[in-house]
Design a protein around this motif. Structure first.
Motif, short mmCIF file in Angstrom:
data_model
loop_
_atom_site.label_atom_id
_atom_site.label_comp_id
_atom_site.label_asym_id
_atom_site.label_seq_id
_atom_site.Cartn_x
_atom_site.Cartn_y
_atom_site.Cartn_z
N THR A 98 4.07 6.64 4.88
CA THR A 98 5.45 6.35 5.28
C THR A 98 6.00 5.66 4.11
O THR A 98 7.36 5.62 3.98
CB THR A 98 5.40 5.81 6.42
OG1 THR A 98 4.58 4.38 6.32
CG2 THR A 98 5.13 6.38 7.74
N THR A 99 5.35 4.89 3.37
CA THR A 99 5.85 4.18 2.38
C THR A 99 6.11 4.73 0.82
O THR A 99 6.96 4.34 0.10
CB THR A 99 5.05 2.80 2.12
OG1 THR A 99 3.54 3.31 1.64
CG2 THR A 99 4.76 2.13 3.36
N VAL A 157 1.32 4.40 1.56
CA VAL A 157 0.74 5.12 2.54
C VAL A 157 1.73 6.37 2.66
O VAL A 157 3.08 6.40 2.04
CB VAL A 157 0.74 4.31 3.70
CG1 VAL A 157 0.47 5.02 4.90
CG2 VAL A 157 -0.23 3.03 3.31
N ILE A 192 9.63 5.78 0.03
CA ILE A 192 10.63 4.50 -0.33
C ILE A 192 10.06 4.07 -1.97
O ILE A 192 11.05 3.90 -2.80
CB ILE A 192 10.21 3.55 0.59
CG1 ILE A 192 10.46 3.92 2.11
CG2 ILE A 192 10.95 2.46 0.14
CD1 ILE A 192 11.88 4.49 2.35
N TYR A 193 8.90 4.10 -2.24
CA TYR A 193 8.39 3.63 -3.45
C TYR A 193 8.77 4.76 -4.56
O TYR A 193 9.08 4.14 -5.48
CB TYR A 193 7.29 3.31 -3.61
CG TYR A 193 6.70 2.06 -2.90
CD1 TYR A 193 5.68 1.79 -1.69
CD2 TYR A 193 7.23 0.91 -3.18
CE1 TYR A 193 5.36 0.84 -1.05
CE2 TYR A 193 7.02 -0.42 -2.53
CZ TYR A 193 6.27 -0.56 -1.51
OH TYR A 193 5.79 -1.58 -0.84
N PRO A 209 0.76 -1.20 0.05
CA PRO A 209 0.15 -0.01 0.10
C PRO A 209 0.88 1.04 0.00
O PRO A 209 1.87 1.49 0.64
CB PRO A 209 -0.78 -0.03 1.40
CG PRO A 209 -0.28 -1.10 2.08
CD PRO A 209 0.61 -2.04 1.22
#
Lengths: 90, 287
Positions: free
Chosen positions: B111-112, B109, B115-116, B107
């Protein structure tokens, strides 16, 4: 080739419950404080992040390095610790 | 014209250095502050993002490459105008783009997301600096990207340049096979291309709990120990036999050592018999 530390073994041996984030392998006091500042005060919250990244060790290490300023060794150790924990308990 | 969000200030210092090396930029001799590397990066690499692609090529070749590249870029832009800007994509688009590169993203989000985004950037980046190899074949972009992502994005840029050249050569034929990956197919590809296999910890050593370390064993440790003992029993008879043979051997050697050995033996026997006799006599004398 890497051998596991005592901290790693202790963490992987049982459900993490409410253990603090410093119980994770590779996370000491300094890194732990930085994570707590960001809101990751318990080990299960960090686990949550690991799971959000679909248990990808590489992405997790990158995230950990960004969030807490960990070096590669500590981040990899933490990722491995979480991975093994997930293998046993998830 | 593609828009690359290049913020070298966000890169780490080793990353800047390796990027600069990959672009054939001479680094300062001594260790410099990060700012110096950022400046160099901006100076040289943002130049490369502009139409003039390679500093080594001559002007007319440059123009040819330019035309080819701009044509390719236009095509790409027509298909996906936001493809090259990870930050401009929505969550769903980011996820879809990553999926196109074979990365199954979780997902997206708060926080992610970063990074993606960075991962997508890394996947897109190898499309540009390939010109340094002097191949100048702009049509190989999409193919080599697909080949690249499987091995992850390596941190050592010089490595990527040489690896990339390999891919280009092997492009017409099969993809490059990695022996190590074949041997250990379950390992995930890492960014540096280095995979470390963990040595199996020594059972029972240094207080390691055995039951959690080896869940795949069918036998318990007790049965294993018993089996080990049983294995020892088989040669035990052989050991006893050898022992007896050696005893006889030593006896014979001792016997053969002195020619007058008869006498000591006889003397010994006499002593023994005398001893028993005296005992017998003493016994008889007592009552």
């Amino acid at each position: 080739m890497s051998t596991t530390s005592q901290k790693h073994r202790d963490f992987v041996a049982e459900p993490m419950g409410d253990k603090p984030v410093t119980a994770l392998s590779g996370i000491g006091e300094v890194l732990g404080n930085k994570l707590v500042e960001k809101g990751f005060d318990k080990a299960f919250v960090v686990l949550g992040q690991y799971l959000l990244l679909r248990k990808d060790g590489e992405l997790f290490t990158e995230w950990l390095k960004d969030t807490s300023g960990a070096n590669t060794r500590n981040a990899t150790s933490c990722a491995q610790c979480l991975r093994e924990w997930c293998d046993s308990f998830l | 014209m593609p828009v690359f969000v290049d913020d070298p200030a966000q890169f780490s210092k080793p990353r800047l250095k390796s990027d600069l090396l990959a672009h054939n930029v001479t680094l300062p001799v001594a260790e410099s502050k990060k700012q110096v590397y950022v400046k160099l990066y901006l100076k040289h690499i943002s130049q490369k993002n502009a139409p003039d692609f390679s500093n080594d090529e001559e002007d007319y070749q440059q123009e040819v490459v330019e035309v080819q590249d701009s044509q390719d870029r236009e095509e790409e832009n027509k298909e996906d105008p936001e493809m090259t800007d990870p930050c401009g994509l929505t969550d769903d688009e980011l996820k879809a783009t990553l999926f196109k590169y074979g990365v199954e993203a979780g997902p997206i989000v708060a926080t992610t997301r970063s990074i993606y985004e960075r991962k997508l950037q890394r996947l897109l980046e190898p499309a540009q600096p390939r010109q340094n190899g002097g191949t100048g074949d702009a049509n190989q972009y999409s193919d080599s990207e697909e080949e690249e992502e499987e091995w992850g994005s390596e941190q050592g840029r010089p490595e990527t340049v040489s690896l990339v050249e390999e891919y280009q050569h092997a492009n017409e034929q099969e993809p490059v096979t990695d022996v190590l990956m074949e041997m250990f197919p379950e390992t995930e590809p890492t960014r540096t291309g280095i995979t470390a296999t963990r040595r199996r910890p020594i059972k029972g050593a240094a207080g390691r709990p055995v039951q959690f370390k080896y869940p795949d064993l069918l036998a318990s440790p007790m049965t294993l120990q018993r089996q080990a003992l049983e294995r020892r029993l088989v040669p035990l008879s052989v050991q006893i036999l050898v022992f007896l043979i050696l005893t006889c051997l030593f006896y014979l050697i001792y016997a053969a050592m002195e020619h007058s050995s008869y006498h000591p033996f006889v003397a010994l026997l006499d002593n023994l018999s005398m001893g028993t006799e005296t005992e017998g006599l003493s016994l008889q004398a007592d009552p």
